[in-house]
Design an enzyme around this catalytic site. Structure first.
Site, short mmCIF file in Angstrom:
data_model
loop_
_atom_site.label_atom_id
_atom_site.label_comp_id
_atom_site.label_asym_id
_atom_site.label_seq_id
_atom_site.Cartn_x
_atom_site.Cartn_y
_atom_site.Cartn_z
N CYS A 1 0.89 -1.16 0.00
CA CYS A 1 0.00 0.00 0.00
C CYS A 1 0.92 1.20 0.00
O CYS A 1 1.59 1.47 0.99
CB CYS A 1 -0.91 0.03 1.23
SG CYS A 1 -1.86 1.57 1.33
N CYS B 1 -0.61 4.26 2.47
CA CYS B 1 -0.54 4.12 3.93
C CYS B 1 -0.20 2.67 4.26
O CYS B 1 0.95 2.28 4.19
CB CYS B 1 -1.81 4.60 4.61
SG CYS B 1 -3.36 4.13 3.84
N SER B 2 -1.18 1.86 4.58
CA SER B 2 -0.86 0.48 4.91
C SER B 2 -2.12 -0.36 4.82
O SER B 2 -2.36 -1.22 5.65
CB SER B 2 -0.28 0.39 6.31
OG SER B 2 -1.21 0.98 7.19
N CYS B 3 -2.93 -0.11 3.80
CA CYS B 3 -4.14 -0.91 3.60
C CYS B 3 -3.72 -2.37 3.46
O CYS B 3 -2.72 -2.67 2.80
CB CYS B 3 -4.89 -0.43 2.36
SG CYS B 3 -5.45 1.27 2.53
#
Lengths: 185, 104
Positions: A90, A93-95
């Site tokens: 991602c 962000c950090s999906c």
């Protein structure tokens, strides 16, 4: 203590239920993790009809197993073959597919991985100890808030006789992010 | 097999994560909006240095949530800061091992 302060204020205003917070933490610490994803992958290896359905509509298939996104996101399963190796990042962000893999590891959230996965995926794979044949293409999938990916790693050779439970043990978290391979028994 | 990594590196990461997920599930904000805001904070924080994905990641997360809650009028910055100080005082005055309470 800043988090504690927010909790107190929101609880006083009736905007949150503190018991629900404990329930969420318990769920993610104890009940949701890469075993869920491994279950899905092992079944896809063992059951061709399940595999086809998973590739067709992963959201529906994993929901039926009880793994659905709390944020209403869609799941997509991508399959590794001799020709293609899939890898998930991602960049924003950090999906991450929480219901299937739990909370992402630190490196998944780091700037280094998020930037390099797209720019130099083969080097990143090498850092993880994965070397692919020259003619295997690397495809990098960028997750979003609405769309999360699960990599179905290649089924290791010599696992024809194994049942679903035994296959599950071969499926590592990293192999479902695409930064690792399934364990060869 | 190596020992599994802890899911959350610190208790406050877990609390913050749960608080945000709960607010989302209660319909206070939608997740794509949250993700967009969080991504913007991460970019801002990462301009001068590489974020390691640990404490600095959740620091960005907290800043995003504080800003969002302040904008919505649910937790003004001044009130949060005052409450934070109240909790700090409570932790300091509570004997080790006793449950911490805001009521002095």
């Amino acid at each position: 203590m800043r988090v504690k302060a927010l909790e107190t204020i929101l609880t006083e205003k009736g905007l949150i239920d503190p018991a629900a917070l404990d329930e969420i933490i318990d769920t993610y610490e104890n009940r949701i993790g890469p075993r869920n994803g491994a279950h899905v992958v092992a079944r896809a290896w063992a059951d061709p009809a399940f595999r086809a359905a998973l590739l067709e509509d992963a959201t529906a298939v994993v929901s039926e197993l009880g793994y659905y996104g709390r944020q209403g996101e869609h799941m997509v399963a991508v399959e590794n073959t001799d020709d293609v190796h899939n890898m998930v990042v991602c960049t924003l962000c950090s999906c991450y597919p929480w219901p299937l893999l739990g909370i992402p590891p630190g490196w998944y959230k780091s700037d280094a991985y998020r930037a390099r996965a797209v720019r130099e995926p083969r080097k990143v794979l090498a850092d993880f100890g994965v070397t692919l044949p020259e003619d295997t293409a690397v495809r990098v999938w960028d997750s979003t808030a609405e769309l999360r990916y699960l990599v179905i790693p290649k089924r290791p050779a010599g696992t024809e006789g194994l049942d679903e439970a035994a296959l599950m043990d071969l499926v590592t978290r990293d192999s479902m992010i695409g930064t690792g391979l399934a364990i060869t028994p | 097999m190596t020992r599994p990594e802890p899911v959350f590196e610190a208790p406050w990461h877990a609390q913050l994560f749960a608080l945000t997920v709960h607010l989302n599930e209660a319909g206070r904000f939608d997740w794509p909006d949250w993700a967009a805001r969080f991504a913007a904070t991460l970019v801002r924080h990462g301009v001068n240095r590489d974020l390691n994905g640990g404490d600095d990641y959740f620091a960005a997360w907290l800043e995003t949530l504080e800003t969002l809650l302040a904008e919505k009028g649910w937790a003004e910055a001044a009130a949060v800061s005052q409450m934070r100080d109240a909790w700090e005082a409570a932790y300091l005055r509570t004997p080790h091992g006793d449950p911490v309470s805001l009521d002095a």
